[in-house]
Motif scaffolding. Sequence first.
Motif, PDB file in Angstrom:
ATOM      1  N   ASN A   1      11.113 -18.379  64.315  1.00  0.00           N
ATOM      2  CA  ASN A   1       9.371 -18.277  64.248  1.00  0.00           C
ATOM      3  C   ASN A   1       8.773 -17.111  65.199  1.00  0.00           C
ATOM      4  OD1 ASN A   1       6.836 -19.707  63.855  1.00  0.00           O
ATOM      5  ND2 ASN A   1       6.583 -20.166  66.196  1.00  0.00           N
ATOM      6  N   LEU A   2       8.961 -16.948  66.131  1.00  0.00           N
ATOM      7  CA  LEU A   2       8.848 -15.090  66.314  1.00  0.00           C
ATOM      8  C   LEU A   2       8.585 -14.375  65.148  1.00  0.00           C
ATOM      9  CD1 LEU A   2       9.589 -14.332  69.803  1.00  0.00           C
ATOM     10  CD2 LEU A   2       8.075 -14.903  69.324  1.00  0.00           C
ATOM     11  N   ALA A   3      10.063 -13.998  64.556  1.00  0.00           N
ATOM     12  CA  ALA A   3      10.498 -13.308  63.000  1.00  0.00           C
ATOM     13  C   ALA A   3       9.080 -13.213  62.127  1.00  0.00           C
ATOM     14  CB  ALA A   3      11.654 -13.911  62.607  1.00  0.00           C
ATOM     15  N   GLN A   4       8.323 -14.046  62.077  1.00  0.00           N
ATOM     16  CA  GLN A   4       7.295 -14.626  60.992  1.00  0.00           C
ATOM     17  C   GLN A   4       5.933 -13.973  61.275  1.00  0.00           C
ATOM     18  OE1 GLN A   4       8.205 -16.447  57.946  1.00  0.00           O
ATOM     19  NE2 GLN A   4      10.022 -16.275  59.474  1.00  0.00           N
ATOM     20  N   SER A   5       6.044 -13.241  62.238  1.00  0.00           N
ATOM     21  CA  SER A   5       4.182 -12.455  62.758  1.00  0.00           C
ATOM     22  C   SER A   5       4.848 -11.183  62.595  1.00  0.00           C
ATOM     23  CB  SER A   5       4.403 -12.559  64.446  1.00  0.00           C
ATOM     24  OG  SER A   5       3.707 -11.864  64.518  1.00  0.00           O
ATOM     25  N   GLU A   6       3.791 -11.137  61.545  1.00  0.00           N
ATOM     26  CA  GLU A   6       4.327  -9.058  61.331  1.00  0.00           C
ATOM     27  C   GLU A   6       3.885  -7.989  62.487  1.00  0.00           C
ATOM     28  OE1 GLU A   6      -0.573  -8.577  60.398  1.00  0.00           O
ATOM     29  OE2 GLU A   6       0.131  -9.237  58.893  1.00  0.00           O
ATOM     30  N   ASN A   7       3.907  -8.667  63.275  1.00  0.00           N
ATOM     31  CA  ASN A   7       3.867  -7.958  64.642  1.00  0.00           C
ATOM     32  C   ASN A   7       4.828  -7.684  65.350  1.00  0.00           C
ATOM     33  OD1 ASN A   7       0.524  -6.933  64.570  1.00  0.00           O
ATOM     34  ND2 ASN A   7       0.317  -8.801  65.217  1.00  0.00           N
ATOM     35  N   VAL A   8       5.698  -8.779  64.949  1.00  0.00           N
ATOM     36  CA  VAL A   8       7.208  -9.080  66.065  1.00  0.00           C
ATOM     37  C   VAL A   8       8.242  -8.211  64.642  1.00  0.00           C
ATOM     38  CG1 VAL A   8       9.012 -10.559  66.755  1.00  0.00           C
ATOM     39  CG2 VAL A   8       6.525 -10.815  66.720  1.00  0.00           C
ATOM     40  N   THR A   9       8.882  -7.497  65.212  1.00  0.00           N
ATOM     41  CA  THR A   9      10.462  -6.430  64.601  1.00  0.00           C
ATOM     42  C   THR A   9      11.399  -6.938  66.135  1.00  0.00           C
ATOM     43  OG1 THR A   9       8.581  -4.860  64.162  1.00  0.00           O
ATOM     44  CG2 THR A   9      11.622  -4.740  63.950  1.00  0.00           C
ATOM     45  N   LEU A  10      12.474  -7.924  65.047  1.00  0.00           N
ATOM     46  CA  LEU A  10      13.490  -7.897  65.216  1.00  0.00           C
ATOM     47  C   LEU A  10      15.133  -7.253  65.708  1.00  0.00           C
ATOM     48  CD1 LEU A  10      14.131 -11.691  64.540  1.00  0.00           C
ATOM     49  CD2 LEU A  10      13.301 -10.582  66.610  1.00  0.00           C
ATOM     50  N   GLY A  11      15.315  -6.574  66.485  1.00  0.00           N
ATOM     51  CA  GLY A  11      16.538  -5.860  66.708  1.00  0.00           C
ATOM     52  C   GLY A  11      17.482  -6.583  67.442  1.00  0.00           C
ATOM     53  N   LEU A  12      18.716  -5.901  67.259  1.00  0.00           N
ATOM     54  CA  LEU A  12      20.113  -6.507  67.976  1.00  0.00           C
ATOM     55  C   LEU A  12      20.208  -5.556  69.147  1.00  0.00           C
ATOM     56  CD1 LEU A  12      22.315  -6.400  64.633  1.00  0.00           C
ATOM     57  CD2 LEU A  12      21.250  -8.119  65.172  1.00  0.00           C
ATOM     58  N   LEU A  13      20.990  -6.760  69.616  1.00  0.00           N
ATOM     59  CA  LEU A  13      22.085  -6.351  70.292  1.00  0.00           C
ATOM     60  C   LEU A  13      23.263  -6.424  70.400  1.00  0.00           C
ATOM     61  CD1 LEU A  13      19.849  -7.245  73.731  1.00  0.00           C
ATOM     62  CD2 LEU A  13      20.610  -4.757  73.234  1.00  0.00           C
ATOM     63  N   PRO A  14      24.184  -5.670  70.758  1.00  0.00           N
ATOM     64  CA  PRO A  14      25.333  -6.237  70.371  1.00  0.00           C
ATOM     65  C   PRO A  14      26.382  -7.788  71.017  1.00  0.00           C
ATOM     66  CG  PRO A  14      26.429  -3.643  71.172  1.00  0.00           C
ATOM     67  CD  PRO A  14      24.608  -4.382  71.952  1.00  0.00           C
ATOM     68  N   ALA A  15      26.887  -8.651  70.836  1.00  0.00           N
ATOM     69  CA  ALA A  15      26.643  -9.964  70.762  1.00  0.00           C
ATOM     70  C   ALA A  15      26.591 -10.641  71.688  1.00  0.00           C
ATOM     71  CB  ALA A  15      27.805 -10.456  69.634  1.00  0.00           C
ATOM     72  N   SER A  16      27.342  -9.879  72.436  1.00  0.00           N
ATOM     73  CA  SER A  16      27.209  -9.575  74.010  1.00  0.00           C
ATOM     74  C   SER A  16      26.203  -8.667  74.806  1.00  0.00           C
ATOM     75  CB  SER A  16      29.107  -9.909  75.497  1.00  0.00           C
ATOM     76  OG  SER A  16      29.427  -8.677  74.403  1.00  0.00           O
ATOM     77  N   TYR A  17      25.861  -9.625  75.829  1.00  0.00           N
ATOM     78  CA  TYR A  17      24.510  -8.483  76.594  1.00  0.00           C
ATOM     79  C   TYR A  17      25.171  -7.742  77.671  1.00  0.00           C
ATOM     80  CZ  TYR A  17      20.367  -6.492  78.249  1.00  0.00           C
ATOM     81  OH  TYR A  17      19.340  -5.110  78.550  1.00  0.00           O
ATOM     82  N   ASP A  18      26.498  -7.100  77.833  1.00  0.00           N
ATOM     83  CA  ASP A  18      26.867  -6.515  78.538  1.00  0.00           C
ATOM     84  C   ASP A  18      27.181  -4.949  78.610  1.00  0.00           C
ATOM     85  OD1 ASP A  18      28.875  -6.285  76.806  1.00  0.00           O
ATOM     86  OD2 ASP A  18      30.655  -7.725  77.563  1.00  0.00           O
ATOM     87  N   HIS A  19      28.576  -4.100  79.555  1.00  0.00           N
ATOM     88  CA  HIS A  19      28.685  -3.004  79.565  1.00  0.00           C
ATOM     89  C   HIS A  19      29.399  -2.526  77.578  1.00  0.00           C
ATOM     90  CE1 HIS A  19      26.500  -2.409  83.328  1.00  0.00           C
ATOM     91  NE2 HIS A  19      27.064  -3.553  83.395  1.00  0.00           N
ATOM     92  N   THR A  20      28.734  -2.444  77.299  1.00  0.00           N
ATOM     93  CA  THR A  20      29.925  -2.332  75.751  1.00  0.00           C
ATOM     94  C   THR A  20      30.044  -1.089  75.874  1.00  0.00           C
ATOM     95  OG1 THR A  20      27.883  -4.153  74.570  1.00  0.00           O
ATOM     96  CG2 THR A  20      29.440  -2.731  73.085  1.00  0.00           C
ATOM     97  N   ALA A  21      29.575   0.004  75.985  1.00  0.00           N
ATOM     98  CA  ALA A  21      29.960   1.560  76.111  1.00  0.00           C
ATOM     99  C   ALA A  21      31.451   1.525  76.426  1.00  0.00           C
ATOM    100  CB  ALA A  21      28.724   2.510  76.684  1.00  0.00           C
ATOM    101  N   TYR A  22      31.317   0.359  77.546  1.00  0.00           N
ATOM    102  CA  TYR A  22      32.726   1.098  78.390  1.00  0.00           C
ATOM    103  C   TYR A  22      34.237   0.052  77.811  1.00  0.00           C
ATOM    104  CZ  TYR A  22      29.407   3.259  81.154  1.00  0.00           C
ATOM    105  OH  TYR A  22      27.952   3.737  81.674  1.00  0.00           O
TER     106      TYR A  22
END
Length: 116
Positions: free
Chosen positions: A52-73
């Motif tokens: 529903n949020l994605a329907q707004s022209e003022n909202v852009t969606l971006g990704l985080l990796p699937a798990s929100y943790d310390h992925t870099a390591y």
Amino acid sequence: TLALTFDGAYRSSFENAFPILLEKKIPFTLFYSSNALDTEDADSVTWPELKNLAQSENVTLGLLPASYDHTAYKPSREIIIDLNKARQRYRENFNREADLLAYPFGEYSLALKSLA
């Protein structure tokens, strides 16, 4: 120029900040972790709310990796799995590729950067 971003698609932002930003037509980008939505974490928005949020022209969606943790390591193989799962869930829900990726906690490694 100012870029307003949110990491994590938290319910508190959905209930408190997003309605004001949408009403005032202030653009923002929301980076989310697909695992939180898939597990129906009570602190996160749901897939229908995100769509529903994605329907707004003022909202852009971006990704985080699937798990929100310390992925870099993580080892490279785990990074690839995490990134690909996030991309797959985005495609399944929005029928396109994501244009943006955020590094959780602002942390990145050369491996994460090159794999992303």
